[in-house]
Design an enzyme around this catalytic site. Structure first.
Site, mmCIF file in Angstrom:
data_model
loop_
_atom_site.group_PDB
_atom_site.id
_atom_site.type_symbol
_atom_site.label_atom_id
_atom_site.label_comp_id
_atom_site.label_asym_id
_atom_site.label_seq_id
_atom_site.Cartn_x
_atom_site.Cartn_y
_atom_site.Cartn_z
ATOM 1 N N LEU A 89 -2.686 4.843 -0.230
ATOM 2 C CA LEU A 89 -4.125 4.555 -0.293
ATOM 3 C C LEU A 89 -4.301 3.058 -0.023
ATOM 4 O O LEU A 89 -4.299 2.236 -0.935
ATOM 5 C CB LEU A 89 -4.669 4.954 -1.666
ATOM 6 N N HIS A 90 -4.473 2.726 1.254
ATOM 7 C CA HIS A 90 -4.383 1.328 1.690
ATOM 8 C C HIS A 90 -5.564 0.449 1.237
ATOM 9 O O HIS A 90 -5.404 -0.507 0.484
ATOM 10 C CB HIS A 90 -4.308 1.269 3.225
ATOM 11 N N ASP A 91 -6.746 0.758 1.747
ATOM 12 C CA ASP A 91 -7.864 -0.180 1.672
ATOM 13 C C ASP A 91 -8.400 -0.463 0.272
ATOM 14 O O ASP A 91 -8.851 -1.588 0.005
ATOM 15 C CB ASP A 91 -9.001 0.292 2.584
ATOM 16 N N THR A 136 0.825 -1.218 0.000
ATOM 17 C CA THR A 136 0.000 0.000 0.000
ATOM 18 C C THR A 136 0.859 1.268 0.000
ATOM 19 O O THR A 136 0.422 2.308 -0.503
ATOM 20 C CB THR A 136 -0.974 0.034 1.194
#
Length: 313
Positions: free
Chosen positions: A242-244, A196
């Site tokens: 922007l992880h999720d 991520t």
């Protein structure tokens, strides 16, 4: 096109959670059976509200949202308002939701759905602490072999942690729950900080959302501008990770990602390294491989997918 993929999104919105939910709601390949909220980035009373705000922003108020665990299995809740703001969704001005919160407890919904749907057809997509998923596995162990896959955002190894030197936030908040999930025998794909942190919201990429000129595009740009300020200062990068949305993007275009099947264990005893995901990347132990750990991403392809899909809403 093949049949739609049935998913349950388990989440603690969170601006990056919000973008992940928007991506899923914009993608006809995915059949969202429900969104379950968990305490994490902010307390449960805000995460369940934020999930409904995002569904309404997307024009999908028929989506079912359920409230789940109010606290971790064994530890005091740690939240992240310093990153996400007091609401969890600071940035845009989003109205209070009018769509209802479902009366059923999220953990019961997860168990009931997995027992009702055909075995091997439902994918769980946890974007926050794994409390709800662990509670469901503890409450009804029969669901484990019925889960198609768990694709989760959490952990870190080569990148270290983002809330302690050793631990990523989602795992640190409830390491005992993460341990239950990783020991469950369910096929797992893990999106750690190692991947991520390669998906950065640069100014040009945020502008692409704003340039959509839609309510969703403008709100997304405003969320990400607020969200990235913390990580830009912390990491000295142009943009924040922007992880999720990596979880949902993987379901849609797995070819954007590369990883390795290996053993992942979670530290649950030492306060120094509590919540650390110990990844046996080089296969130096005899422990069974229990997760595909993703390390690389086609970040240009990832953001192109996000802009194209959110442009549909």
């Amino acid at each position: 096109m093949s049949a739609t993929r049935k998913i349950i999104i388990d989440t603690d919105p969170g601006q990056d959670d919000a973008v992940a939910i928007l991506l899923a709601l914009a993608s006809p390949e995915l059949d969202i059976l429900g969104i379950t909220a968990v305490a994490g980035n902010v307390p449960l009373k805000l995460t369940e509200k934020n999930a409904r705000k995002i569904c309404e922003l997307a024009g999908k108020p028929e989506t079912k949202v359920f409230a789940g665990a109010i606290r971790p299995l064994a530890r005091t809740l740690v939240t992240a308002e310093e990153v996400h703001g007091q609401s969890g969704l600071n940035g845009p001005e989003l109205p209070e939701p009018t769509m209802p919160l479902q009366a059923q407890y999220a953990v019961d919904f997860i168990v009931e759905t997995l027992m009702k749907e055909d075995s091997g057809t439902v994918t769980l997509c946890p974007l926050g602490p794994l409390t709800n998923i662990a509670l469901a596995l503890i409450r009804e162990p029969k669901i484990a072999p019925r889960i198609k896959e768990i694709v989760l955002m959490g952990g870190g190894f080569f990148e270290g942690g983002n809330v302690t030197p050793a631990a990523e936030f989602n795992i640190y908040v409830d390491p005992q729950a993460a341990d239950v999930v990783l020991r469950s025998g369910v096929p797992i794909v893990m999106m750690p900080l190692d991947v991520t942190h390669k998906a950065l919201t640069t100014g040009k990429r945020i502008a692409a959302f704003r340039d959509l000129g839609t309510k969703v595009g403008i709100a997304t740009a405003e969320m990400l501008e607020f969200f990235e300020r913390f990580d830009e200062e912390k990491y000295g990068t142009d943009g924040g990770p922007l992880h999720d949305p990596c979880v949902i993007a993987y379901l849609l275009k797995p070819e954007l990602f590369k990883g390795r099947h290996c053993n992942v264990s979670v530290e649950t005893a030492s306060e120094l390294t509590m919540g650390m995901t110990v990844v046996d990347w080089w296969g130096v132990t005899k422990r069974d491989k229990n997760a595909t750990v993703v390390r690389d991403i086609d970040h240009d392809g990832f953001f192109a997918l996000l802009v194209e899909r959110l442009g549909r809403l």
